[in-house]
Design a protein around this motif. Sequence first.
Motif, PDB file in Angstrom:
ATOM      1  N   LYS A 175      10.785  17.499 -89.703  1.00 34.29           N
ATOM      2  CA  LYS A 175      12.080  17.756 -89.003  1.00 34.29           C
ATOM      3  C   LYS A 175      12.789  16.481 -88.869  1.00 34.29           C
ATOM      4  N   ARG A 176      11.985  15.643 -88.624  1.00 34.29           N
ATOM      5  CA  ARG A 176      12.714  14.106 -88.193  1.00 34.29           C
ATOM      6  C   ARG A 176      13.391  13.622 -89.721  1.00 34.29           C
ATOM      7  N   TRP A 177      13.001  13.894 -90.802  1.00 30.02           N
ATOM      8  CA  TRP A 177      13.505  13.406 -91.993  1.00 30.02           C
ATOM      9  C   TRP A 177      14.082  14.277 -93.021  1.00 30.02           C
ATOM     10  N   VAL A 178      14.117  15.573 -92.899  1.00 36.43           N
ATOM     11  CA  VAL A 178      14.740  16.479 -93.552  1.00 36.43           C
ATOM     12  C   VAL A 178      15.855  16.895 -92.939  1.00 36.43           C
ATOM     13  N   ARG A 179      17.127  16.634 -93.638  1.00 43.74           N
ATOM     14  CA  ARG A 179      18.433  16.583 -93.202  1.00 43.74           C
ATOM     15  C   ARG A 179      19.051  18.042 -93.656  1.00 43.74           C
ATOM     16  N   ARG A 190      10.574  16.977-101.216  1.00 45.84           N
ATOM     17  CA  ARG A 190       9.207  17.391-102.012  1.00 45.84           C
ATOM     18  C   ARG A 190       8.009  16.997-101.149  1.00 45.84           C
ATOM     19  N   LEU A 191       7.026  17.766-100.439  1.00 43.98           N
ATOM     20  CA  LEU A 191       5.997  17.469 -99.724  1.00 43.98           C
ATOM     21  C   LEU A 191       4.807  17.622-100.738  1.00 43.98           C
ATOM     22  N   MET A 192       4.465  16.151-100.989  1.00 42.52           N
ATOM     23  CA  MET A 192       3.327  16.070-102.206  1.00 42.52           C
ATOM     24  C   MET A 192       1.926  15.792-101.909  1.00 42.52           C
ATOM     25  N   LEU A 241       6.516  12.278 -98.524  1.00 38.95           N
ATOM     26  CA  LEU A 241       7.666  13.360 -98.453  1.00 38.95           C
ATOM     27  C   LEU A 241       8.866  12.376 -99.376  1.00 38.95           C
ATOM     28  N   PHE A 242       9.201  13.187-100.280  1.00 38.37           N
ATOM     29  CA  PHE A 242      10.360  12.777-101.009  1.00 38.37           C
ATOM     30  C   PHE A 242      11.626  13.426-100.725  1.00 38.37           C
ATOM     31  N   GLY A 243      12.718  12.688-100.916  1.00 42.30           N
ATOM     32  CA  GLY A 243      13.983  13.118-100.843  1.00 42.30           C
ATOM     33  C   GLY A 243      14.673  13.967-102.051  1.00 42.30           C
ATOM     34  N   PRO A 244      15.558  14.725-101.757  1.00 43.59           N
ATOM     35  CA  PRO A 244      16.230  15.445-102.806  1.00 43.59           C
ATOM     36  C   PRO A 244      16.640  14.682-103.874  1.00 43.59           C
ATOM     37  N   ASP A 245      16.613  13.559-104.028  1.00 45.31           N
ATOM     38  CA  ASP A 245      17.008  12.798-105.030  1.00 45.31           C
ATOM     39  C   ASP A 245      15.877  12.299-105.679  1.00 45.31           C
ATOM     40  N   GLY A 246      14.455  12.396-105.289  1.00 48.58           N
ATOM     41  CA  GLY A 246      13.147  12.317-105.722  1.00 48.58           C
ATOM     42  C   GLY A 246      12.660  10.705-105.300  1.00 48.58           C
ATOM     43  N   LYS A 247      13.577  10.293-104.279  1.00 46.88           N
ATOM     44  CA  LYS A 247      13.210   9.045-103.767  1.00 46.88           C
ATOM     45  C   LYS A 247      12.064   9.135-102.547  1.00 46.88           C
ATOM     46  N   PRO A 248      11.352   8.051-102.350  1.00 41.00           N
ATOM     47  CA  PRO A 248      10.299   8.108-101.278  1.00 41.00           C
ATOM     48  C   PRO A 248      10.883   8.201-100.035  1.00 41.00           C
ATOM     49  N   ILE A 249      10.413   8.801 -98.977  1.00 39.41           N
ATOM     50  CA  ILE A 249      11.081   8.534 -97.597  1.00 39.41           C
ATOM     51  C   ILE A 249       9.822   8.351 -96.458  1.00 39.41           C
ATOM     52  N   ALA A 250       8.744   9.150 -96.363  1.00 34.83           N
ATOM     53  CA  ALA A 250       7.598   8.624 -95.527  1.00 34.83           C
ATOM     54  C   ALA A 250       6.353   9.388 -95.931  1.00 34.83           C
ATOM     55  N   LEU A 251       5.522   8.940 -95.248  1.00 36.89           N
ATOM     56  CA  LEU A 251       4.119   9.499 -95.560  1.00 36.89           C
ATOM     57  C   LEU A 251       4.121  10.511 -94.028  1.00 36.89           C
ATOM     58  N   ILE A 252       3.619  11.697 -94.444  1.00 30.82           N
ATOM     59  CA  ILE A 252       3.330  12.997 -93.560  1.00 30.82           C
ATOM     60  C   ILE A 252       2.088  12.826 -93.150  1.00 30.82           C
ATOM     61  N   PRO A 253       1.651  12.881 -91.581  1.00 29.06           N
ATOM     62  CA  PRO A 253       0.237  12.572 -91.158  1.00 29.06           C
ATOM     63  C   PRO A 253      -0.478  13.952 -91.455  1.00 29.06           C
ATOM     64  N   GLN A 254      -1.191  14.051 -92.599  1.00 28.72           N
ATOM     65  CA  GLN A 254      -2.036  15.306 -93.108  1.00 28.72           C
ATOM     66  C   GLN A 254      -3.116  15.415 -92.263  1.00 28.72           C
ATOM     67  N   VAL A 257      15.570  24.289 -92.222  1.00 29.62           N
ATOM     68  CA  VAL A 257      15.160  23.013 -92.479  1.00 29.62           C
ATOM     69  C   VAL A 257      13.859  23.216 -93.627  1.00 29.62           C
ATOM     70  N   ALA A 258      12.906  24.244 -93.264  1.00 25.27           N
ATOM     71  CA  ALA A 258      11.847  24.344 -93.953  1.00 25.27           C
ATOM     72  C   ALA A 258      12.140  24.783 -95.358  1.00 25.27           C
ATOM     73  N   ALA A 259      13.273  25.604 -95.631  1.00 29.25           N
ATOM     74  CA  ALA A 259      13.760  26.254 -96.886  1.00 29.25           C
ATOM     75  C   ALA A 259      14.091  24.934 -97.678  1.00 29.25           C
ATOM     76  N   LYS A 260      14.480  23.629 -97.439  1.00 23.38           N
ATOM     77  CA  LYS A 260      14.762  22.782 -98.106  1.00 23.38           C
ATOM     78  C   LYS A 260      13.646  21.977 -98.739  1.00 23.38           C
ATOM     79  N   ILE A 261      12.420  22.250 -98.298  1.00 25.44           N
ATOM     80  CA  ILE A 261      11.023  21.540 -98.682  1.00 25.44           C
ATOM     81  C   ILE A 261      10.376  22.283 -99.763  1.00 25.44           C
ATOM     82  N   ALA A 262       9.963  21.551-100.774  1.00 26.18           N
ATOM     83  CA  ALA A 262       9.090  22.439-101.618  1.00 26.18           C
ATOM     84  C   ALA A 262       7.782  21.779-101.554  1.00 26.18           C
TER      85      ALA A 262
END
Length: 195
Positions: free
Chosen positions: A191-195, A58-60, A166-179, A92-97
């Motif tokens: 791309k660095r974080w989405v597996r 999730r990119l929120m 950016l949150f992972g598929p489990d809903g846990k926070p991963i990183a800040l994305i430089p908006q 990779v993009a298809a895995k992101i909401a």
Amino acid sequence: MTFHSLLLALPLVLAACGQSAPPPSEAPLAGARIGGPFTLVNQDGRQVSDRDFAGRYRLMYFGYTYCPDVCPVDLQRLMAGYKLLEGSEPAVAAKIAPIFVSVDPERDTPAVLKQYVTAFSPKLTGLTGSPEQIAKVAKDYAIVYSKEERPGASDYLMNHSRVAYLFGPDGKPIALIPQDGTPEAIAAELKRWVR
């Protein structure tokens, strides 16, 4: 090694210096107490919960549609980065909401959200809710916001945290994305974080 062979190897060594480093073993926001369950309404008027995004990254981004400057610029950059990733790495993009959560539920009805989010991307989900629901989600996601009345004006502004998570598929926070980064920087960070 002869001087000649050293000169031949030098471009390879220098090229290796320019390569991006592999991601660290642990995400920058690993273990942070950010996020949690929510139930809100999307731009189509349908009730949506965090479970609807389970299994996806999730990119929120939190903001509001009447924002005069920051929100539309940030969303434009984030969605440009996402679109760039779609073109270069569609799997990779298809895995992101991508998700936009309003901090102005008084004005941001589903109909208003629909017009707003579709201007940035057909993949962007807009979420709103009651003032109480938004207050809870904002607190859980470490977002601070407040209404700013303007003397002599009939409308108001919303002051709010400016952050893209950016949150992972489990809903846990991963990183800040430089908006506020370039589309290339945003795509690279996703791309660095989405597996």
